[in-house]
Design a protein around this motif. Structure first.
Motif, PDB file in Angstrom:
ATOM      1  N   THR A  37     -23.031  -5.309  19.240  1.00 53.19           N
ATOM      2  CA  THR A  37     -21.667  -4.836  19.512  1.00 53.19           C
ATOM      3  C   THR A  37     -20.630  -5.920  19.260  1.00 53.19           C
ATOM      4  O   THR A  37     -19.447  -5.615  19.089  1.00 53.19           O
ATOM      5  CB  THR A  37     -21.540  -4.346  20.967  1.00 53.19           C
ATOM      6  N   HIS A  40     -18.171  -5.636  16.399  1.00 57.61           N
ATOM      7  CA  HIS A  40     -16.911  -4.918  16.600  1.00 57.61           C
ATOM      8  C   HIS A  40     -15.955  -5.721  17.469  1.00 57.61           C
ATOM      9  O   HIS A  40     -14.785  -5.910  17.126  1.00 57.61           O
ATOM     10  CB  HIS A  40     -17.178  -3.557  17.255  1.00 57.61           C
ATOM     11  N   THR A  41     -16.463  -6.177  18.615  1.00 56.91           N
ATOM     12  CA  THR A  41     -15.592  -6.789  19.603  1.00 56.91           C
ATOM     13  C   THR A  41     -15.086  -8.163  19.202  1.00 56.91           C
ATOM     14  O   THR A  41     -14.001  -8.577  19.617  1.00 56.91           O
ATOM     15  CB  THR A  41     -16.328  -6.909  20.947  1.00 56.91           C
ATOM     16  N   ALA A  44     -14.928  -8.081  13.900  1.00 58.93           N
ATOM     17  CA  ALA A  44     -13.927  -7.151  13.370  1.00 58.93           C
ATOM     18  C   ALA A  44     -12.546  -7.437  13.954  1.00 58.93           C
ATOM     19  O   ALA A  44     -11.533  -7.296  13.273  1.00 58.93           O
ATOM     20  CB  ALA A  44     -14.345  -5.712  13.661  1.00 58.93           C
ATOM     21  N   TYR A  81     -21.144  -8.745   8.890  1.00 60.02           N
ATOM     22  CA  TYR A  81     -20.176  -7.645   8.873  1.00 60.02           C
ATOM     23  C   TYR A  81     -19.829  -7.359   7.412  1.00 60.02           C
ATOM     24  O   TYR A  81     -19.674  -8.300   6.621  1.00 60.02           O
ATOM     25  CB  TYR A  81     -18.915  -8.023   9.656  1.00 60.02           C
ATOM     26  N   LEU A 113     -22.762   0.470  12.518  1.00 59.30           N
ATOM     27  CA  LEU A 113     -21.316   0.327  12.353  1.00 59.30           C
ATOM     28  C   LEU A 113     -20.659   1.701  12.263  1.00 59.30           C
ATOM     29  O   LEU A 113     -21.085   2.556  11.497  1.00 59.30           O
ATOM     30  CB  LEU A 113     -21.003  -0.485  11.092  1.00 59.30           C
TER      31      LEU A 113
END
Length: 381
Positions: A37, A40-41, A44, A81, A113
């Protein structure tokens, strides 16, 4: 043809590298393995603050160069990513990312994702992408965190298997819950799977590959312009990885001693590093040429992109081989950055095609007419 990126693009790449270092640097890829995760946190979020997704590489030549510089910085830190894939997204479709796929069983590094992904094949055919469960040969892609894995929203029927990366193999005992119950090594009758993975050899299980098989639903055949960009930007990501590998190798031979001398003082080591650096610098030139080919709308932009990919794949084989050789056995241990960097370069080097497949595709595309190059036609440079 200008062989250097614009000053704006270079500065953007430097700022991106600094921002990623401040966010964790080498720890980013390690944290992402134990907790996906964070892609994303943390990752990204950093890219969002940089304005990465505001770049329009298809519209503006300077922003295309900035996108390439960003990909190179992401590769330097082995960011798990799809930066290049997001920057390659089609302008005429509602999509977040574009991946190049090939072969009867397409795959991409997009597992876990929440992105709207479009795929393009070597013929320029585009399609929408959905993740699918692997068949009996590869089993179910499971996220393994330490010694446990949890997929509370995953419904399964029939056979399944936990697939582990990082060199782990053999049989794994799986304790099933969520209405299934009991222990199993290969079959679930349905229900939600939550459980503990216990490697029979006693080692800790750890998932290291963020790659999932995908199903592509045909969309249209207007992806010819997408193909070149989607091939070139990942080359810049891999180039960043080669930058880091050479830096790590150079630092290691300066401090490591053998027989009372630094490794850097041995002529054979100097020759190896020189050969690897020549490969890296040559790839840098070809990657810049492929970028220029897209910028100026050259008719052979796709062929130039394939040639750049082939060159960077061949260079990666040499650079990582030399880097591992000068590191010795420690280069394969996760205590060293090279181990993480090398392992996370594999999806880029294998997908959509490896060296042989890329060479075959390039050969079939150009036939007997050969390739143009930086010095082929002075009037077009």
């Amino acid at each position: 043809m200008n062989l250097e990126l614009s000053s704006e693009a270079v500065e953007f790449g430097l700022q991106a590298a600094r921002a990623l270092r401040a966010a964790g640097g080498d720890d980013l890829v390690q944290r992402a393995e134990t907790d996906p995760t964070t892609r994303h946190t943390t990752i990204a979020a950093v890219l969002e603050r940089l304005g990465a997704w505001d770049l329009s590489p298809r519209r503006d030549p300077i922003e295309l160069e900035a996108a390439a510089a960003l990909c190179r910085s992401a590769g330097y830190w082995a960011i798990p990513y799809p930066v290049a894939e997001r920057l390659s997204r089609p302008a005429d479709l509602d999509a977040d990312a574009l991946v190049v796929v090939a072969g009867p069983e397409p795959a991409a590094a997009i597992d876990g994702l929440d992105l709207r992904v479009v795929a393009v094949d070597p013929e320029g055919r585009r399609g929408t992408v959905t993740a699918r469960r692997a068949g009996k040969r590869t089993g179910l892609d499971a996220e393994v965190h330490g010694e446990t894995f949890t997929r509370p929203d995953t419904r399964m029927d029939g056979e399944f298997a936990v697939r582990l990366g990082g060199g782990f193999g053999g049989e794994f005992a799986v304790r099933l819950g969520g209405g299934v119950g009991g222990e199993s090594v290969g079959r679930a009758g349905g229900g939600t799977v939550e459980g503990t993975v216990a490697p029979t050899d006693g080692r800790t299980a750890r998932e290291t590959v963020f790659v999932t098989p995908i199903a592509v639903r045909p969309l249209d055949t207007r992806g010819a312009d997408d193909l070149a960009l989607a091939l070139v930007l990942p080359c810049w990501t891999l180039l960043g990885m080669l930058d880091r590998a050479m830096e790590l190798a150079g630092d290691h031979v300066l401090v490591r001693e053998q027989f009372g001398r630094r490794l850097a003082d041995f002529q054979s080591v100097q020759f190896q590093l020189t050969d690897a650096e020549v490969e890296r610098k040559g790839v840098e030139m070809l990657a810049r040429y492929a970028l220029w080919s897209i910028q100026t709308g050259q008719p052979d932009a796709v062929a130039d992109a394939l040639a750049a990919r082939l060159a960077v794949l061949e260079a990666a084989e040499i650079v990582f081989r030399v880097a591992h050789q000068v590191h010795g056995a420690v280069g394969f241990c996760d205590e060293t950055t090279l181990s993480w960097l090398s392992r996370h370069s594999l999806p880029l080097r294998r997908l959509p095609l490896g060296i042989t497949g890329t060479e075959d595709l390039l050969t079939r595309r150009i036939g007997a007419r050969g390739l143009a190059g930086p010095f082929s036609d002075p009037r077009g440079a």
